[in-house]
Design a protein around this motif. Structure first.
Motif, PDB file in Angstrom:
ATOM      1  N   GLY A 204       0.819  -1.212   0.000  1.00  0.00           N
ATOM      2  CA  GLY A 204       0.000   0.000   0.000  1.00  0.00           C
ATOM      3  C   GLY A 204       0.847   1.254   0.000  1.00  0.00           C
ATOM      4  N   THR A 205       1.954   1.254   0.763  1.00  0.00           N
ATOM      5  CA  THR A 205       2.833   2.433   0.787  1.00  0.00           C
ATOM      6  C   THR A 205       3.547   2.611  -0.548  1.00  0.00           C
ATOM      7  N   ILE A 206       3.925   1.518  -1.208  1.00  0.00           N
ATOM      8  CA  ILE A 206       4.586   1.626  -2.512  1.00  0.00           C
ATOM      9  C   ILE A 206       3.608   2.184  -3.551  1.00  0.00           C
ATOM     10  N   PHE A 207       2.363   1.701  -3.531  1.00  0.00           N
ATOM     11  CA  PHE A 207       1.334   2.216  -4.437  1.00  0.00           C
ATOM     12  C   PHE A 207       1.092   3.700  -4.179  1.00  0.00           C
ATOM     13  N   ALA A 208       1.032   4.087  -2.900  1.00  0.00           N
ATOM     14  CA  ALA A 208       0.842   5.493  -2.553  1.00  0.00           C
ATOM     15  C   ALA A 208       2.020   6.339  -3.033  1.00  0.00           C
ATOM     16  N   ALA A 209       3.235   5.778  -3.004  1.00  0.00           N
ATOM     17  CA  ALA A 209       4.418   6.518  -3.473  1.00  0.00           C
ATOM     18  C   ALA A 209       4.307   6.817  -4.968  1.00  0.00           C
ATOM     19  N   PHE A 210       3.807   5.871  -5.746  1.00  0.00           N
ATOM     20  CA  PHE A 210       3.577   6.132  -7.177  1.00  0.00           C
ATOM     21  C   PHE A 210       2.571   7.271  -7.361  1.00  0.00           C
ATOM     22  N   LEU A 211       1.474   7.204  -6.616  1.00  0.00           N
ATOM     23  CA  LEU A 211       0.443   8.241  -6.736  1.00  0.00           C
ATOM     24  C   LEU A 211       0.977   9.602  -6.308  1.00  0.00           C
ATOM     25  N   LYS A 212       1.866   9.611  -5.325  1.00  0.00           N
ATOM     26  CA  LYS A 212       2.367  10.867  -4.773  1.00  0.00           C
ATOM     27  C   LYS A 212       3.213  11.649  -5.786  1.00  0.00           C
ATOM     28  N   LEU A 213       3.694  10.993  -6.829  1.00  0.00           N
ATOM     29  CA  LEU A 213       4.495  11.680  -7.847  1.00  0.00           C
ATOM     30  C   LEU A 213       3.633  12.549  -8.762  1.00  0.00           C
ATOM     31  N   LEU A 214       2.327  12.355  -8.752  1.00  0.00           N
ATOM     32  CA  LEU A 214       1.440  13.045  -9.699  1.00  0.00           C
ATOM     33  C   LEU A 214       1.136  14.503  -9.356  1.00  0.00           C
ATOM     34  N   PRO A 215       1.068  14.910  -8.069  1.00  0.00           N
ATOM     35  CA  PRO A 215       0.659  16.291  -7.770  1.00  0.00           C
ATOM     36  C   PRO A 215       1.478  17.385  -8.439  1.00  0.00           C
ATOM     37  N   VAL A 216       2.741  17.128  -8.718  1.00  0.00           N
ATOM     38  CA  VAL A 216       3.547  18.135  -9.399  1.00  0.00           C
ATOM     39  C   VAL A 216       2.877  18.553 -10.701  1.00  0.00           C
ATOM     40  N   PHE A 217       2.310  17.587 -11.394  1.00  0.00           N
ATOM     41  CA  PHE A 217       1.762  17.846 -12.727  1.00  0.00           C
ATOM     42  C   PHE A 217       0.270  18.180 -12.716  1.00  0.00           C
ATOM     43  N   ILE A 218      -0.440  17.758 -11.684  1.00  0.00           N
ATOM     44  CA  ILE A 218      -1.888  17.988 -11.697  1.00  0.00           C
ATOM     45  C   ILE A 218      -2.337  19.056 -10.699  1.00  0.00           C
ATOM     46  N   PHE A 219      -1.415  19.588  -9.877  1.00  0.00           N
ATOM     47  CA  PHE A 219      -1.765  20.668  -8.954  1.00  0.00           C
ATOM     48  C   PHE A 219      -0.855  21.880  -9.108  1.00  0.00           C
ATOM     49  N   ILE A 220       0.459  21.668  -9.092  1.00  0.00           N
ATOM     50  CA  ILE A 220       1.384  22.797  -9.239  1.00  0.00           C
ATOM     51  C   ILE A 220       1.312  23.371 -10.648  1.00  0.00           C
ATOM     52  N   ILE A 221       1.362  22.506 -11.653  1.00  0.00           N
ATOM     53  CA  ILE A 221       1.349  22.976 -13.040  1.00  0.00           C
ATOM     54  C   ILE A 221       0.076  23.752 -13.379  1.00  0.00           C
ATOM     55  N   PRO A 222      -1.137  23.318 -12.956  1.00  0.00           N
ATOM     56  CA  PRO A 222      -2.319  24.148 -13.218  1.00  0.00           C
ATOM     57  C   PRO A 222      -2.210  25.562 -12.645  1.00  0.00           C
ATOM     58  N   GLY A 223      -1.577  25.711 -11.482  1.00  0.00           N
ATOM     59  CA  GLY A 223      -1.371  27.044 -10.939  1.00  0.00           C
ATOM     60  C   GLY A 223      -0.458  27.876 -11.817  1.00  0.00           C
ATOM     61  N   MET A 224       0.579  27.245 -12.366  1.00  0.00           N
ATOM     62  CA  MET A 224       1.493  27.934 -13.271  1.00  0.00           C
ATOM     63  C   MET A 224       0.790  28.277 -14.589  1.00  0.00           C
ATOM     64  N   ILE A 225      -0.067  27.368 -15.052  1.00  0.00           N
ATOM     65  CA  ILE A 225      -0.847  27.640 -16.268  1.00  0.00           C
ATOM     66  C   ILE A 225      -1.767  28.828 -16.047  1.00  0.00           C
TER      67      ILE A 225
END
Length: 587
Positions: free
Chosen positions: A297-318
């Protein structure tokens, strides 16, 4: 919001109601079931629940806002996915064997009952001031942006959409959390994760299409916004070694623009505390039936945790790029006449993108994702608070309380925490930014906790006296900084100037929070080691299976049998992706 959008949102709530009803039919009125879902959560639910609990209001509202103001600087915190690997590979074996309900309970077994009480108190303060208060505040920001004209008159007092949204999010989330407990939280979070990822990814795609692509984003914003490593010295003050007051701060070692020194040495301390020792996160792994399921479960969560850079930070920059180019008029409010971002306005970057960039129908999906993030984060905090208060305080005073009484007390504790958090919202409103406020408070409270957990597991000589001294001193330093910062946030000392320039309190208030956090960690660690080594060693019998040095051979074999080659490969892939992100976002 069109009728189609509202239809999608209503469908989302209907789904939540259905899941909650199903969970209630499966649940039993016991503490084990209410607080840990009967320890029956599979790896997918554990990982999705960890991610959904983490990705809450501070990300969709605060992280997108920080993307507009500081670019990818805060991606450091999102790339702490490696901390989840530390949780799964290093600490999960100890947690799962101990069969504890809470992290303070684990600390009691390693050190003393007093250490458990102190950590529970610190954790409850942290949750109220960060997770719950921030979640309520962000709910108000979202509703205030999407429904700006909504007002309700109660007894002659007019409440705007900000407060209506805040209270609505609390009531809806609290309802299924109080009724269904941890099982309802975990399963609804698994569904909310899917909605959240789909909705946020669609926002990024549509935003880039409106702007003209990734290349146009880099051209409009410039390379500095894509650089993870910010300089120690603010631009224009290179070579200035003496403290220099500028814009209400002391420059150089008091730099407030996420300098590389703070990110390199302080941010990991907060990350290891949050991902490896915080009840809010670790409670999900405690709900797994075995060490293998918890680790995966922690390994799966680690994969998911890599996504916010592109789906939260980048929209703010856009959003910033669209505002500067004038391609979307509704986003113009986040920049001033000179094109520079306005920090307070930038907090609404994500909901403004939803409002002005997305087509009908898609907008409803993303709003459902917004609500999913807000509610999942709050639900996790509610459940963690009720678990801590019930198991670490109430049960200690009423050891013979029935299972039904424990569940009832947990529900009452949730309601009380909500009321306290509502009263704290004005402090958040006066902060520089939502995500900055969150990281600041965590930075003041996390260091001593990280110190006692990791020193305690890796060093069998650390004793209860050292643990208590470190927690007390570290907590006092953190609360002192909060007490200094709060009047400035509320404007009680004059928001523009704060304390008298050059005074002791002015210097404390202006020390960059990461440097102050690092100071707390160093002081706490020194106190922990010095007090432990100048007092008697702990009883070896108490340490059995609670440190690496005292693990039995049987338990070493059990841990080795709990993982396979695929777990190692997946963990290696996570590390490789983190390194690739650091190489790409290097200016």
């Amino acid at each position: 919001m069109t009728g189609l959008d509202w239809g999608v949102v209503l469908l989302y709530f209907a789904g939540l109601a259905g899941i909650t009803w199903w969970v209630m039919s499966k649940s039993r009125d016991t503490a084990d079931d209410y607080f840990l879902a009967g320890r029956s959560l599979g790896w997918f639910v554990v990982g999705a629940s960890i991610f959904a609990s983490n990705i809450g209001s501070e990300h969709l509202v605060g992280l997108a806002g920080s993307g507009a103001t500081s670019g990818v600087a805060l991606a450091h915190y999102e790339l702490h996915a490696w901390c989840l690997l530390v949780l799964g590979w290093v600490l999960v074996p100890f947690y799962m064997r101990s069969r504890v309900y809470t992290m303070p309970e684990f600390l009691e077994r390693r050190f003393s009952p007093t250490a458990r009480w102190v950590l529970s108190l610190i954790s409850l303060v942290a949750y109220v001031l960060t997770k719950i208060a921030v979640g309520i505040f962000a709910g108000g920001v979202v509703f205030g942006t999407l429904l700006p004209g909504l007002q309700v008159n109660i007894g002659g007092t007019v409440f705007n959409s900000f407060w209506i949204g805040s209270v609505a999010v609390v009531i809806l989330t609290g309802l299924y959390t109080v009724v269904g407990g941890m099982r309802a939280v975990a399963y609804t979070e698994a569904v909310q994760t899917v909605i959240l990822l789909v909705g946020s990814l669609l926002l990024t795609i549509f935003g880039l299409q409106r702007l003209g692509g990734w290349g146009e984003l880099r051209t409009v914003l410039g390379p500095e916004m894509f650089n993870l490593w910010k300089p120690l010295v603010p631009a224009g003050l290179e070579g200035t070694w003496a403290p220099v007051r500028e814009a209400g701060r002391i420059a150089w070692y008091f730099n407030g623009d996420y300098p590389w020194l703070g990110m390199l040495f302080c941010a990991p301390i907060i990350g290891l505390w949050y991902w490896c020792t915080d009840q809010y996160i670790v409670q999900r792994t405690l709900g797994a039936p075995s060490e293998r399921e918890a680790r995966r479960g922690t390994i799966f969560a680690a994969f998911l945790k890599l996504l916010p850079v592109f789906i939260f930070i980048i929209p703010g920059m856009i959003a910033l790029a669209l505002a500067r180019t004038g391609r979307v008029g509704g986003l113009a409010m986040i920049v001033g006449p000179d094109g520079h971002v306005i920090p307070q306005q930038a907090q609404a970057a994500f909901p403004l993108m939803v409002q002005h960039v997305l087509p009908s129908g898609i907008r409803g999906i993303v709003v459902a994702g917004l609500l999913a993030a807000l509610m999942s984060s709050l639900a996790g905090a509610f459940n963690a608070c009720s678990t801590l208060f019930t198991m670490d305080f109430y049960k200690q005073f009423r050891p013979h309380a029935t299972q039904a009484q424990l569940v009832w007390v947990g529900r009452v504790a949730t309601v009380v925490m909500i009321l306290i958090a509502l009263a704290w919202i004005p402090v958040i409103q006066g902060a520089r930014g939502l995500y900055e406020y969150l990281q600041g408070v965590q930075g003041y409270l996390a260091p001593p906790i990280a110190a006692v957990f990791f020193f305690g597991v890796f060093n069998k000589r650390i004793n209860a006296r050292g643990c208590l001294a470190a927690l007390t001193v570290g907590f006092a330093l953190g609360v002192f900084r909060l007490a200094v910062d709060t009047p400035v946030s509320l404007g009680m000392n004059g928001y523009a100037t704060g304390y008298a320039p050059g005074s002791f309190l002015w210097i404390v208030n202006n020390i960059y929070f990461q440097y102050y956090s690092l100071l707390i960690f160093l002081v706490s660690s020194a106190v922990l080691v010095i007090v432990s080594y100048t007092s008697e060693a702990p009883d070896p019998a108490q340490l059995r299976d609670l440190t690496f040095a005292t693990m039995t051979e049987e338990h070493r074999r059990e841990s080795r049998a709990s993982w396979t080659r695929i777990d190692v490969v997946n963990s290696g892939v996570v590390v490789a992706l983190i390194l690739a992100a650091y190489l790409y976002f290097n200016g």
